[in-house]
Design a protein around this motif. Sequence first.
Motif, PDB file in Angstrom:
ATOM      1  N   ASN A 190       0.663  -1.569  -0.228  1.00 44.21           N
ATOM      2  CA  ASN A 190       0.083  -0.184   0.207  1.00 44.21           C
ATOM      3  C   ASN A 190       0.989   1.247  -0.092  1.00 44.21           C
ATOM      4  N   HIS A 191       1.873   1.297   0.575  1.00 41.85           N
ATOM      5  CA  HIS A 191       3.286   2.534   0.591  1.00 41.85           C
ATOM      6  C   HIS A 191       3.513   2.539  -0.802  1.00 41.85           C
ATOM      7  N   GLY A 192       3.238   1.929  -1.902  1.00 45.18           N
ATOM      8  CA  GLY A 192       4.525   2.000  -2.750  1.00 45.18           C
ATOM      9  C   GLY A 192       5.485   1.706  -2.587  1.00 45.18           C
ATOM     10  N   SER A 193       5.931   0.850  -1.476  1.00 44.63           N
ATOM     11  CA  SER A 193       8.002   0.419  -1.584  1.00 44.63           C
ATOM     12  C   SER A 193       7.820  -0.689  -2.342  1.00 44.63           C
ATOM     13  N   THR A 194       7.715  -1.545  -3.332  1.00 47.09           N
ATOM     14  CA  THR A 194       8.187  -1.849  -4.234  1.00 47.09           C
ATOM     15  C   THR A 194       7.811  -1.703  -5.192  1.00 47.09           C
ATOM     16  N   THR A 195       8.019  -2.619  -6.622  1.00 48.60           N
ATOM     17  CA  THR A 195       8.419  -2.180  -7.688  1.00 48.60           C
ATOM     18  C   THR A 195       6.601  -2.708  -8.395  1.00 48.60           C
ATOM     19  N   ILE A 196       6.487  -2.833  -7.730  1.00 51.83           N
ATOM     20  CA  ILE A 196       4.596  -3.650  -8.484  1.00 51.83           C
ATOM     21  C   ILE A 196       3.576  -1.666  -8.776  1.00 51.83           C
ATOM     22  N   ARG A 197       3.422  -1.817  -9.533  1.00 48.44           N
ATOM     23  CA  ARG A 197       2.523  -0.493 -10.978  1.00 48.44           C
ATOM     24  C   ARG A 197       1.238  -0.168  -9.606  1.00 48.44           C
ATOM     25  N   HIS A 198       1.353   0.573  -9.225  1.00 42.19           N
ATOM     26  CA  HIS A 198       0.121   1.491  -8.322  1.00 42.19           C
ATOM     27  C   HIS A 198      -0.890   2.377  -9.308  1.00 42.19           C
ATOM     28  N   TYR A 199      -2.363   1.830  -9.148  1.00 42.73           N
ATOM     29  CA  TYR A 199      -3.237   2.122  -9.695  1.00 42.73           C
ATOM     30  C   TYR A 199      -3.780   3.041  -8.837  1.00 42.73           C
ATOM     31  N   GLU A 200      -3.992   3.992  -8.596  1.00 39.30           N
ATOM     32  CA  GLU A 200      -5.037   4.506  -8.245  1.00 39.30           C
ATOM     33  C   GLU A 200      -6.432   4.075  -7.860  1.00 39.30           C
ATOM     34  N   GLU A 201      -7.221   3.551  -8.782  1.00 40.11           N
ATOM     35  CA  GLU A 201      -8.766   3.186  -9.048  1.00 40.11           C
ATOM     36  C   GLU A 201      -8.234   1.582  -8.026  1.00 40.11           C
TER      37      GLU A 201
END
Length: 326
Positions: free
Chosen positions: A207-218
């Motif tokens: 959730n905190h975006g500390s990974t290489t996974i793409r983060h989508y707002e939706e």
Amino acid sequence: MLNIYISEDVKTKNDRTVSKIQRTNKICDDCWINLFAPSDDEISELLEKLDVPEEFIRNPLDDEERPRIDADADSDSLLMIVDIPYVRDNGRPDLLETVPLGIIIKKRQIITVSLREVPFLNAFAENQVKECKVGYRNRFAIQIMNAAAGEYLRLLRQVDKSIESSEKELAKITTNKELYRLLDLSKTLVYFSTSLKSDEAVLEKLNHGSTTIRHYEEDDELLDDVIIEFKQAEEMADIYMSVVSHTLDAYASIINNNMNDIMKIMAAATIALSVPTIISSFFGQNCPMPWDSNFASQPVPFFILLLSGIFSIGVAVVILRKHRML
């Protein structure tokens, strides 16, 4: 077992276009590969067709593997390992434990790896999950976690019913069977609580975006909902674990009290019966018994002995009741 699924758009009777998951025989773009209890040949086949690190496939097959997130830049792959609930024996639904589930997200595919078949993943394959599309790999991974949280909550409600059933049986009679059942439930709740804490840490990291996974707002709202579900399951597990612990402590105290009462009654009965024994010992063999030949000429000592014993028992009982030993 190696199963491959893809999503296809299908029109309904209301002329709406919905996405349905269907099984396919070959690995392609935007597919979901479900690998459980795999053989070495299936693992080799998957490694030949996809650029995935072998440890990403092997690690989730280890029962002792802990939840974590790992990334491999060379193959552009992300591994997310989480613990999921598992019924050890279908004949005994109280025997629950957790097993690792690996979710590998690649640029064109998503792969799930587990040592055992995961029942709630069948709901995805059978189109029982709404708004599910394999091509949306990040959302699909979050939906899998949401299903895992739902499975935790379902099994925890089952554990709660088992606790209530055991308490009712123990209220009637204390048996080792029900106490062992509570011990099994306590062990299950410890496993669940530990796994839920670890899974929650993985989701927070995601959730905190500390990974290489793409983060989508939706997907953020869905991920927040999944984290809330895991927190709720964790709280339920902690509450039920406390209930089981207090129940076991309470029945341990009840068993000790019952044992003390029994020992007290036995001690009081021994004291009461020892008094006439002392009196009769003074007479010894000098007191003729009814079956002796000289009893008719000397019946008085026997009746004195009998009445004295009865009287002494009565006095002992009164004294013991006064001291609350009877």
